[in-house]
Design a protein around this motif. Structure first.
Motif, short mmCIF file in Angstrom:
data_model
loop_
_atom_site.label_atom_id
_atom_site.label_comp_id
_atom_site.label_asym_id
_atom_site.label_seq_id
_atom_site.Cartn_x
_atom_site.Cartn_y
_atom_site.Cartn_z
N THR A 1 8.14 28.34 40.62
CA THR A 1 8.37 26.73 40.22
C THR A 1 7.35 25.91 41.05
O THR A 1 6.80 25.15 40.39
CB THR A 1 9.79 26.39 40.73
N GLN B 1 12.57 23.67 35.48
CA GLN B 1 13.90 24.60 35.77
C GLN B 1 15.14 23.91 35.85
O GLN B 1 14.92 22.97 36.49
CB GLN B 1 13.43 25.40 37.22
N ASP C 1 9.61 26.72 32.46
CA ASP C 1 10.24 27.35 33.78
C ASP C 1 11.45 27.85 33.50
O ASP C 1 12.57 27.13 33.47
CB ASP C 1 10.00 26.26 34.85
N GLU C 2 11.68 29.11 33.05
CA GLU C 2 12.99 29.87 33.18
C GLU C 2 13.68 29.23 31.81
O GLU C 2 14.48 28.48 31.92
CB GLU C 2 13.83 29.81 34.19
MG LIG Z 1 12.14 28.29 40.02
#
Ligand SMILES: [Mg+2]
Ligand SMILES: Nc1ncnc2c1ncn2[C@@H]1O[C@H](COP(=O)(O)OP(=O)(O)OP(=O)(O)O)[C@@H](O)[C@H]1O
Lengths: 307, 362
Positions: free
Chosen positions: A43, A83, A154-155
């Motif tokens: 991240t 995220q 991000d994810e």
């Molecule tokens: Mg992360």
């Protein structure tokens, strides 16, 4: 041409080196996946690329711009799902999309955007009341409002049900099909195998492996392995009487690394000669997951699954 | 660079959110009205108890004495005799009253000689007590006229220009100040700290919306809310409690600068603290003293001197003093001074808030 160029990037928080001298590049039109255990620095890296955090050292170019000093320009051309995406409590997804469209000064059809991420049924539900997966889908829709050349995810599929995850995969494939570049982090290795042209595995702020999935498996994997259902006696016998690389999981599985054909034959012969009980013999190749676990250590990965 | 279109888009989203979150709506528009009803009802006295009426008798004859004792015989008013040698208007205002009766010189003589003569009733046309005093006086005059040879006594009405003000007159600007303080302050403390925690500012920084545009949209919203509050509270004050309010453009100055200041202050508190919890604590520490000591519920002049000194360092004090100056006294010069003080404080707070308010971290 590169969408992203990173060289010697470093970022520390006090004593902690969150990102510790990483280099990689992402070509235009490529899906690039950053993998790594919790706290690896994914991240942090992504947010530096998005111009949300400043770096300490190194050189970073995103769409030929310095993301920190040219952030405002850059943001018009990239899409981002942070995220754990969160948003204002009260707009509905439809209103949120219109809001973003006005902010970016573009015309979009909110319903079309919602369809794209399979969120039509919650079009008029306040964000506050959306389920975790629906929130994530809205994040996806919002990241696409400005028709970005480069998308940072991000994810994006954490917490989604299998159906929704596949829908997101579909969106990502479509993005790639449209010639956009994608940078993706995920904890699901099959997701990276499924989508990414290139993968980099990060651990403790460093890139420990990178390339295409098969390149990584080839260079960091152990090639083929033979597994046999058997007990400690077979393990001891193989260790004593052969030069094979043998492992035992302590319960019921013995693993033999096969460097070449001779290893396979030696193994079979030795198993037969040992006189031990055995069964369920199989030969398999390392997956990305096997390599990942080997590179970042099973302990860390174990924690990760638990969390 | 600055785009009004984006401000409007943000305003739309924020406004809808404020209305949809029912607490926000309640505290912004409904709560101040409840306060005005409550405090107005408690302290305005209303119809309870007799009205004090000041009587100045310029006559020395027996008829005026009979007239006064007739007035005294009614239960709705309490008479207080005013000295004959004073200017009656000044006397009334120095006693914070608008209700009075003047019996002219030679009243008895004129009555007895059937010459027409007027009793003058002083009153405030907007006040219900004045109507009561007028009604009672007229009744007694009628009974004297019936008893006499001919109808010689008349009732003249005189508007008492009240330099005396009622509690409600102070309550309206006080509570407008209260509304301009509390709703932007509490909202912005909460919004800025929770947006920070939830990374919503980060999210917004990825759009072309700028920090300044975002802040301006909040200022617009709370200025509009305060303006609506102003109208609602003024109407409640006037129609239910007979408040005196001067409507003039000067009010606008304060309705803009007040919320502007408290949006910035809320923002400053929210960004200078680390979590929504500590933001709420600091926010309350800043808000509560202002809420009670700036002349919101009671005029500052009725507080002990040391508290008055405290009030003078609170920004809300200048807002309420300024509003009081324009809304009650129609007094521009001091109001302008209050406005200047506010403008300076607001500028300082705004600059500090914008400086600290960063959408990205390094
Ligand atoms: Mg992360
Ligand atoms: N603002 C910050 N202040 C202090 N430490 C930070 C900050 N941001 C990140 N870190 C630390 O940097 C390291 C890397 O964090 P990062 O969020 O980049 O990990 P990640 O790879 O994204 O992990 P995850 O898979 O759990 O999301 C962590 O040890 C984290 O605690």
């Amino acid at each position: 041409m590169s969408a992203i160029e990173v060289e010697g990037l470093k970022k520390s928080y006090g004593q902690l080196r969150a990102v510790d001298g990483i280099s990689f590049s992402v070509k235009v039109g490529e899906v690039f996946s950053l993998l790594g255990p919790n706290g690896a620095g994914k991240t942090t890296t992504i947010e530096i690329l998005e111009g949300l955090r400043d770096k300490n050292e190194g050189k970073v170019t995103v769409l030929q711009m310095d993301p920190w000093s040219k952030g405002y320009e850059l943001h018009k051309r990239i899409g981002v799902i942070p995220q754990g995406f969160k948003f204002l409590d009260y707009p509905t997804p439809r209103e949120a999309i219109s809001y973003y469209a006005t902010l970016f000064g573009v015309k979009v059809d909110p319903d079309e955007m919602l369809r794209r991420v399979i969120l039509e049924e919650a079009a008029n539900t306040y964000f506050l009341h959306l389920s975790g997966g629906q929130k994530q889908k809205l994040g996806m829709a919002l990241s696409l409002v400005n028709d970005p050349e480069l998308v940072f995810l991000d994810e994006p599929t954490t917490g989604l049900d299998p159906q929704a995850r596949r829908a997101v995969w579909e969106v990502i494939r479509k993005l790639k099909g449209e010639g956009r570049s994608v940078m993706l982090t995920t904890h699901y290795l099959e997701e990276a195998e499924e989508l990414a042209d290139k993968v980099a595995i990060m651990d403790h702020g460093k890139i420990v492996a990178s390339g295409t999935t098969s390149e990584i498996v080839a260079s960091h994997g152990s090639g083929q392995r033979m597994t046999v259902k058997a007990g400690e006696p077979l393990h001891e016998y193989l260790v004593k009487s052969t030069k094979l690389e043998v492992g035992y999981d302590g319960r019921e599985e013995v693993t033999i690394r096969l460097r070449d054909k001779d290893d396979a034959l030696t193994a079979l012969r030795a198993i037969e000669e040992s006189g031990c009980e055995w069964g369920d013999l199989a030969v398999r190749r390392d997956s990305l997951e096997d390599v990942f676990l080997r590179l970042v250590g099973p302990g860390v990965a174990g924690e990760e699954e638990a969390s | 660079m600055f785009s009004f279109k984006r401000v409007v888009a943000d305003l739309k989203v924020f406004g809808k959110a404020s209305i949809r979150s029912k607490e926000g709506f309640f505290f912004t528009l409904v709560f101040p009205i409840i306060l005005i009803l409550l405090f107005g009802a408690i302290f305005s006295g209303g119809s309870s108890g007799p009205t004090t009426v000041y009587v100045q008798n310029l006559d020395n004859g027996p008829i005026s004495a009979a007239f006064i004792s007739a007035l005294n015989g009614t239960t709705a008013i309490t008479l207080v005799q005013a000295p004959a040698n004073q200017n009656f208007t000044q006397y009334l205002s120095s006693h914070s009253s608008t209700d009075g009766i003047v019996i002219p010189a030679n009243f008895s003589y004129d009555y007895e000689h059937s010459q027409s003569v007027n009793v003058t009733v002083y009153g405030n046309p907007a006040s219900t007590t004045s109507a009561v005093v007028y009604g009672i006086t007229s009744e007694i005059v009628n009974s004297f006229n019936l008893r006499g040879a001919s109808a010689t006594i008349g009732v003249a009405q005189q508007v008492a220009v009240s330099s005396s003000y009622k509690y409600i007159d102070f309550l309206v600007p006080g509570l407008i100040g209260f509304a301009a303080l509390t709703s932007p302050m509490f909202a912005l403390v909460n919004v800025s700290s929770s947006y920070k925690r939830d990374k919503i500012f980060k999210q917004l920084s990825l759009t072309p919306l700028t920090e300044t545009e975002w802040l301006v949209s909040k200022v617009f919203w709370y200025v509009s809310m305060t303006a609506i509050s102003f109208v609602l509270m003024s109407l409640t004050g006037i129609y239910l409690f007979g408040a005196h309010i001067v409507f003039s453009w000067g009010v606008g100055l304060f309705i803009v600068i007040g919320p502007f200041m408290f949006v910035s202050l809320g923002m400053l508190v929210g960004t200078a603290t680390n979590s929504p919890e500590s933001a709420a604590v600091v926010g309350n520490l800043v808000t509560f003293p202002m809420m009670f000591l700036s002349g919101t519920f009671f005029p500052v002049s009725s507080m002990p001197i040391y508290l008055q000194n405290v009030a003078r360092v609170l920004p809300l004090y200048y807002m309420i003093e300024g509003l009081t100056n324009v809304m009650i006294y129609d007094n521009y010069y001091p109001a302008l001074l209050d406005f200047l003080v506010l403008a300076v404080i607001t500028a300082v707070i705004f600059v500090m808030a914008v400086r600290l308010f960063k959408w990205r971290e390094d």
